[in-house]
Design a protein around this motif. Structure first.
Motif, short mmCIF file in Angstrom:
data_model
loop_
_atom_site.label_atom_id
_atom_site.label_comp_id
_atom_site.label_asym_id
_atom_site.label_seq_id
_atom_site.Cartn_x
_atom_site.Cartn_y
_atom_site.Cartn_z
N GLY A 125 10.86 7.63 -1.24
CA GLY A 125 10.89 8.77 -0.34
C GLY A 125 11.70 8.55 0.92
N LEU A 126 11.45 7.42 1.59
CA LEU A 126 12.15 7.16 2.85
C LEU A 126 13.37 6.26 2.68
CD1 LEU A 126 9.24 6.77 5.43
CD2 LEU A 126 10.50 8.83 4.75
N GLY A 127 13.52 5.66 1.51
CA GLY A 127 14.71 4.87 1.23
C GLY A 127 14.73 3.48 1.84
N LEU A 128 13.55 2.92 2.14
CA LEU A 128 13.51 1.57 2.72
C LEU A 128 13.72 0.52 1.63
CD1 LEU A 128 10.52 1.86 5.23
CD2 LEU A 128 12.95 2.31 5.62
N ALA A 129 14.52 -0.48 1.94
CA ALA A 129 14.84 -1.54 0.99
C ALA A 129 13.62 -2.44 0.79
CB ALA A 129 16.02 -2.37 1.50
N THR A 130 13.37 -2.80 -0.48
CA THR A 130 12.23 -3.66 -0.82
C THR A 130 12.48 -4.34 -2.15
OG1 THR A 130 9.83 -3.71 -1.21
CG2 THR A 130 11.00 -1.75 -1.97
N GLU A 131 11.79 -5.46 -2.37
CA GLU A 131 11.79 -6.11 -3.67
C GLU A 131 10.67 -5.55 -4.53
OE1 GLU A 131 11.78 -10.40 -3.45
OE2 GLU A 131 13.12 -10.38 -1.73
N GLY A 132 9.88 -4.65 -3.99
CA GLY A 132 8.75 -4.09 -4.72
C GLY A 132 7.48 -4.89 -4.43
N ILE A 133 6.51 -4.71 -5.27
CA ILE A 133 5.23 -5.40 -5.08
C ILE A 133 5.35 -6.84 -5.57
CG2 ILE A 133 2.80 -5.46 -5.75
CD1 ILE A 133 2.97 -2.37 -5.99
N ILE A 134 4.95 -7.74 -4.69
CA ILE A 134 4.95 -9.17 -5.02
C ILE A 134 3.53 -9.70 -4.83
CG2 ILE A 134 7.38 -9.48 -4.38
CD1 ILE A 134 6.34 -10.80 -1.75
N GLY A 135 3.27 -10.90 -5.32
CA GLY A 135 2.00 -11.55 -5.08
C GLY A 135 0.85 -11.11 -5.96
N LYS A 136 1.16 -10.40 -7.05
CA LYS A 136 0.09 -9.92 -7.94
C LYS A 136 -0.67 -11.05 -8.61
CE LYS A 136 2.19 -5.49 -9.17
NZ LYS A 136 2.74 -4.67 -10.28
N GLU A 137 -0.04 -12.23 -8.67
CA GLU A 137 -0.69 -13.36 -9.33
C GLU A 137 -1.82 -13.97 -8.49
OE1 GLU A 137 2.98 -15.17 -7.27
OE2 GLU A 137 2.37 -13.25 -8.10
N PHE A 138 -1.93 -13.55 -7.24
CA PHE A 138 -2.96 -14.07 -6.34
C PHE A 138 -4.04 -13.01 -6.10
CE2 PHE A 138 1.12 -15.94 -4.94
CZ PHE A 138 0.85 -17.27 -5.27
N GLU A 139 -5.28 -13.45 -6.06
CA GLU A 139 -6.36 -12.52 -5.72
C GLU A 139 -6.11 -12.00 -4.30
OE1 GLU A 139 -11.22 -12.33 -5.32
OE2 GLU A 139 -10.28 -14.22 -5.83
N LYS A 192 10.02 -6.65 9.42
CA LYS A 192 9.65 -6.04 8.14
C LYS A 192 8.39 -5.22 8.31
CE LYS A 192 11.68 -9.49 5.08
NZ LYS A 192 12.69 -8.69 4.44
N LEU A 193 8.27 -4.23 7.43
CA LEU A 193 7.05 -3.45 7.29
C LEU A 193 6.38 -3.93 6.02
CD1 LEU A 193 5.26 -0.96 8.11
CD2 LEU A 193 6.68 0.35 6.50
N ALA A 194 5.08 -4.21 6.10
CA ALA A 194 4.32 -4.59 4.90
C ALA A 194 3.26 -3.54 4.65
CB ALA A 194 3.66 -5.96 5.10
N VAL A 195 3.04 -3.23 3.38
CA VAL A 195 1.89 -2.42 2.99
C VAL A 195 1.03 -3.29 2.10
CG1 VAL A 195 2.97 -0.16 3.31
CG2 VAL A 195 3.22 -1.29 1.11
N TRP A 196 -0.24 -3.34 2.46
CA TRP A 196 -1.19 -4.25 1.82
C TRP A 196 -2.49 -3.49 1.66
CZ3 TRP A 196 -3.47 -9.24 4.45
CH2 TRP A 196 -3.84 -10.17 3.49
N PRO A 197 -3.16 -3.61 0.54
CA PRO A 197 -4.42 -2.88 0.38
C PRO A 197 -5.40 -3.18 1.52
CG PRO A 197 -3.72 -3.77 -1.73
CD PRO A 197 -2.79 -4.34 -0.67
N ARG A 198 -6.05 -2.12 1.99
CA ARG A 198 -7.03 -2.27 3.08
C ARG A 198 -8.09 -3.32 2.74
NH1 ARG A 198 -6.58 2.36 6.53
NH2 ARG A 198 -5.70 4.14 5.40
N THR A 199 -8.51 -3.32 1.47
CA THR A 199 -9.55 -4.27 1.06
C THR A 199 -9.05 -5.70 1.18
OG1 THR A 199 -8.86 -3.96 -1.25
CG2 THR A 199 -10.75 -2.65 -0.48
N SER A 200 -7.78 -5.94 0.87
CA SER A 200 -7.21 -7.28 0.98
C SER A 200 -7.08 -7.69 2.44
CB SER A 200 -5.84 -7.33 0.31
OG SER A 200 -5.94 -7.05 -1.07
N LEU A 201 -6.66 -6.76 3.29
CA LEU A 201 -6.53 -7.05 4.72
C LEU A 201 -7.90 -7.37 5.33
CD1 LEU A 201 -4.70 -7.25 7.20
CD2 LEU A 201 -4.89 -4.77 7.45
N ALA A 202 -8.91 -6.61 4.93
CA ALA A 202 -10.26 -6.87 5.43
C ALA A 202 -10.75 -8.24 4.98
CB ALA A 202 -11.21 -5.77 4.95
N LYS A 203 -10.57 -8.56 3.72
CA LYS A 203 -11.02 -9.85 3.20
C LYS A 203 -10.29 -11.00 3.90
CE LYS A 203 -12.00 -12.34 -1.01
NZ LYS A 203 -13.39 -12.63 -0.93
#
Length: 140
Positions: free
Chosen positions: A25-39, A53-64
């Motif tokens: 939508g906004l055209g920001l460059a990214t490698e996509g989602i990484i780190g799926k192999e880690f809980e 950089k801007l990071a988007v991270w699940p709220r539940t992961s940030l809380a944990k």
């Protein structure tokens, strides 16, 4: 403290949805989602400007990770300011955000301090201000 902000992380409810909003939508460059192999490790980083950089991270992961309990989201806790070089560019970015699915909460308009700005919320309610400030030069 020397200011060395290199990543701004937003807690999100749906990582895939946020990836599509910022990348497609906004055209920001990214490698996509990484780190799926880690809980609690799945995250997406977007290039903003050199050294930031801007990071988007699940709220539940940030809380944990922080050790804090998840709290209610609030759009008025902070805003991200996106400064542009002209009034026309404010209108262009606001239109792009709306087309990407953002909620326009304040249409772009002249400000009381002599600038021009509008606000939108991303799919998770994070508040962005798109602003042209005649006293703040923007490097291209």
């Amino acid at each position: 403290m020397k200011p060395r902000i290199t990543v701004i992380t937003l807690g999100v409810d749906d990582l895939e949805r946020s990836l599509r909003f910022y990348r497609d939508g906004l055209g920001l460059a990214t490698e996509g989602i990484i780190g799926k192999e880690f809980e609690n490790g799945a995250v997406a980083f977007f290039d903003l400007q050199p050294g930031l950089k801007l990071a988007v991270w699940p709220r539940t992961s940030l809380a944990k990770d922080s050790g804090l309990p998840p709290g209610p989201a609030s759009a008025t806790e902070f805003s991200l300011g996106h400064n542009v070089s002209s009034i026309a560019e404010v209108d262009e970015v606001m239109a792009q955000a709306a087309a990407a699915g953002a909620k326009i909460v304040k249409a772009a308009q002249e400000t009381f301090w002599g600038g021009y700005a509008g606000y939108f919320q991303d799919p998770d309610g994070h508040l962005w201000e798109v602003v042209w400030n005649p006293g703040l030069a923007v490097e291209e």
